[in-house]
Design a protein around this motif. Structure first.
Motif, PDB file in Angstrom:
ATOM      1  N   ALA A   1       0.829  -1.208   0.000  1.00  0.00           N
ATOM      2  CA  ALA A   1       0.000   0.000   0.000  1.00  0.00           C
ATOM      3  C   ALA A   1       0.859   1.253   0.000  1.00  0.00           C
ATOM      4  CB  ALA A   1      -0.905  -0.006   1.236  1.00  0.00           C
TER       5      ALA A   1
ATOM      6  N   SER B   1       3.763   2.362   2.708  1.00  0.00           N
ATOM      7  CA  SER B   1       4.293   1.157   3.354  1.00  0.00           C
ATOM      8  C   SER B   1       5.817   1.150   3.302  1.00  0.00           C
ATOM      9  CB  SER B   1       3.765  -0.087   2.644  1.00  0.00           C
ATOM     10  OG  SER B   1       4.219  -0.114   1.302  1.00  0.00           O
TER      11      SER B   1
ATOM     12  N   SER C   1      -4.013   0.442  -9.300  1.00  0.00           N
ATOM     13  CA  SER C   1      -4.312  -0.155  -7.999  1.00  0.00           C
ATOM     14  C   SER C   1      -4.853  -1.562  -8.204  1.00  0.00           C
ATOM     15  CB  SER C   1      -5.348   0.695  -7.269  1.00  0.00           C
ATOM     16  OG  SER C   1      -6.584   0.641  -7.945  1.00  0.00           O
TER      17      SER C   1
END
Length: 591
Positions: free
Chosen positions: A151, A154, A191
């Motif tokens: 993500a 991260s 994504s």
């Protein structure tokens, strides 16, 4: 091109010294005896593995092929070899897109093959330096694949430079930076649901994401890589785009050149993606790591920054040992321009107690035998040359290349040679577009020809298929052995440049290089001094004394008179006349 071995008239060195007295301009003092590191006057030979020698007939050079021919390089007289990348890679940028820094790509062999290469080099007295690519890796590297799967924000993503896009929907790149290979320096990812996501930075190809050197974990990863290869015995690292690792805070827009060179209104020292102060702490730490393995290990920076005084920052006593001298490489065949860059180089590097390096060709530029075949610069100003371009005058280019090389090899400092330059190899300037593999060609729609022309596989044996580059591997229907065609096609006249033919010709480029390298070592020219010999310096010629060796380069169109002295080396065959230096010729005289 040859060394003159006839008996020239020997005149009084005292008389010649008197002739020069009062007209010498000192620039650089000789190194104290025994005070220099081995690298200070080294001659290091760049091997581009995929184009050096193919041992298994698959059309691609390999580590075993390098091992086969190391004896030829020892006989040439170099001190070390530098290997361009041979790591595991998808080969989107000829290995500079690294997928695993601690594995050999199967194209080139195995780690066992590398160890055999190291053993052979050691037996021949050759040191081995390897390329390190710390600015970016391949998008297939496991660290980047983990970043894509993680993500935003991260730890995995923080290994690279990810940013949200600009505009209401994030559809615009985070800034206006351009890739060195053409096009934007940012690529947007998708994504998990397929919607547009963050953007990642790549100063080069879109398959080469830049590491985030603001993250200590990146530092730790590359210290691990350094130690892996140092444990295998390498003598150091040539650091690819060493000036690019750290980016300016906030990643501000930049409308200067994509490669950070100075342009009108945009001085290179302000480029936010190059030459940041925090870089030097990285290399100080690397210097400490190398010191743990003894004093023989070296770092060499590919730091393409200007002016020369900034480049010298990379070689201060606690940082790197060497930095490539790009201003020298890009200087044309001009006496005033050469004088300027040699003097500035020695002044800049002397100021920090470092040695200057000299280089005329590498895997990223048009070979100097081709560049010097143009008057007033080539058709593409540093980019590759294609079949639709004005073609070089190759006899003139090779003659000038021999003279420039002989001049360079007499300079105090270290020299880098690019594989094949000792043969006087030119670029392949008529390579078919369909054969091109450099990503710059594709990313610019052919506007930039790219670097394939200087990367053509070497000719070893003129009477063999592929000019001896590949050993036979496959078997045809009639039972005869055949080799796969080289990964880039060779020009039709490549056999005429082959090493075996030149080895038996005392007037060849190869003979000149062998003699010049042996004489350079014997006379200690690499650790010597430099004084301009003003009587032989003009708009059309340049001369210096290194110890009691007088070096003269004639860049003009007419012959010039020579002073009295014993001819040591010459870049053109002897005409039996040691009183004149021909146009585009260089000479070493013993005073």
């Amino acid at each position: 091109m040859s060394v003159i071995s006839s008996d020239p008239t020997v005149h009084s060195s005292a008389a010649t010294s008197a002739l020069l007295a009062g007209r010498l301009t000192p620039v650089h003092e000789a190194a104290l005896a025994g005070a220099s590191h081995w690298s200070a006057d080294s001659v290091i030979y760049q091997i581009y593995p995929r184009s050096f020698r193919d041992s298994n007939g698959d059309g691609m050079g390999d580590l075993a092929g390098i091992t086969l021919e190391l004896g030829q390089l020892a006989a040439l007289g170099v001190d070390a070899v530098w290997l361009s990348p041979f790591y595991k890679s998808p080969q989107r940028d000829a290995g500079y897109d690294v997928a695993d820094y601690c594995q050999v790509d199967p194209l080139f062999g195995t780690l066992s093959d590398f160890d055999l290469l190291m053993d052979k080099a050691a037996s021949l007295g050759l040191r081995v330096i390897i390329d390190l690519v710390p600015n970016h890796c391949s998008d297939q590297h496991e660290l980047f694949q983990a970043a894509l799967a993680a993500a935003p924000g991260s730890p995995e993503r923080s290994m690279f430079i990810f940013r949200d896009g600009l505009g209401p929907d994030g559809s615009l790149p985070p800034n206006n930076w351009q890739s060195h290979f053409g096009g934007p320096a940012w690529t947007q990812i998708k994504s998990d649901g397929g919607t547009p996501g963050q953007w990642f930075l790549h100063l080069f190809d879109s398959t080469q994401p830049d590491f985030n050197w603001d993250n200590p974990a990146v530092h730790a990863e590359f210290e691990r890589v350094l130690r892996f290869w140092l444990d295998r015995g390498v003598h150091g690292f040539r650091v690819d785009v060493a000036h690019a690792l750290v980016k300016a805070a906030g990643l501000p827009d930049w409308s200067g050149t994509a490669w950070g060179g100075s342009s009108e209104g945009f001085p290179g020292h302000l480029a936010p993606m190059f030459g940041q102060p925090a870089l030097h702490d990285i290399y100080r730490r690397w210097r400490e790591v190398l010191a743990e393995y003894g004093p023989e290990r070296i770092l060499c920076a590919e730091a393409n920054v200007d002016p020369l005084e900034r480049m010298a920052d990379w070689v201060r006593p606690d940082e790197m040992h060497q930095a490539f001298n790009f201003p020298y490489l890009t200087t044309g065949f001009s006496a005033p321009a050469l004088r300027h860059v040699v003097q500035n180089s020695l002044n800049a590097f002397d100021a920090v107690g470092a040695t200057s390096t000299w280089v005329l060709s590498n895997h990223d530029v048009v070979r100097h035998a081709t560049r010097f075949g143009y008057d007033g610069g080539g058709p593409r100003d540093g980019d590759g040359i294609g079949s639709a371009d004005v073609q070089p005058n190759l006899p003139l280019g090779r003659q000038r290349a021999a003279a420039a090389s002989l001049f360079m090899l007499a300079l105090p400092g270290a020299c880098y040679l690019y594989q094949g330059e000792e043969l006087g190899l030119p670029d392949h300037t008529t390579l078919p577009d369909e054969a091109r593999q450099d990503p710059t060609f594709a990313r610019t729609g052919g506007e930039r020809i790219g670097r394939d022309g200087c990367r053509i596989p070497l000719p070893w044996r003129g009477e063999s298929p592929a000019a001896g580059f590949s050993d036979a591997a496959t078997t045809s229907g009639d039972g005869s052995a055949e080799a796969t065609a080289p990964w880039l096609p060779q020009p039709l006249d490549w056999q005429s440049y082959a090493r075996d033919a030149q080895a038996s010709d005392p007037t060849s480029h190869l003979a000149m290089y062998q003699h010049a390298l042996a004489t350079r070592r014997e006379l200690g020219l690499g650790t010597g001094s430099l004084q301009w010999a003003e009587d032989f310096c003009s708009e059309r010629s340049l001369a210096f004394l290194n110890g009691d060796t007088l070096v003269i380069l004639n860049t003009g169109s007419d012959a010039m008179d020579l002073p009295h002295g014993t001819v040591i080396a010459r870049s053109l065959p002897s005409r039996g006349d040691n009183t004149q230096l021909e146009s585009s010729e260089a000479i070493w005289l013993k005073l």
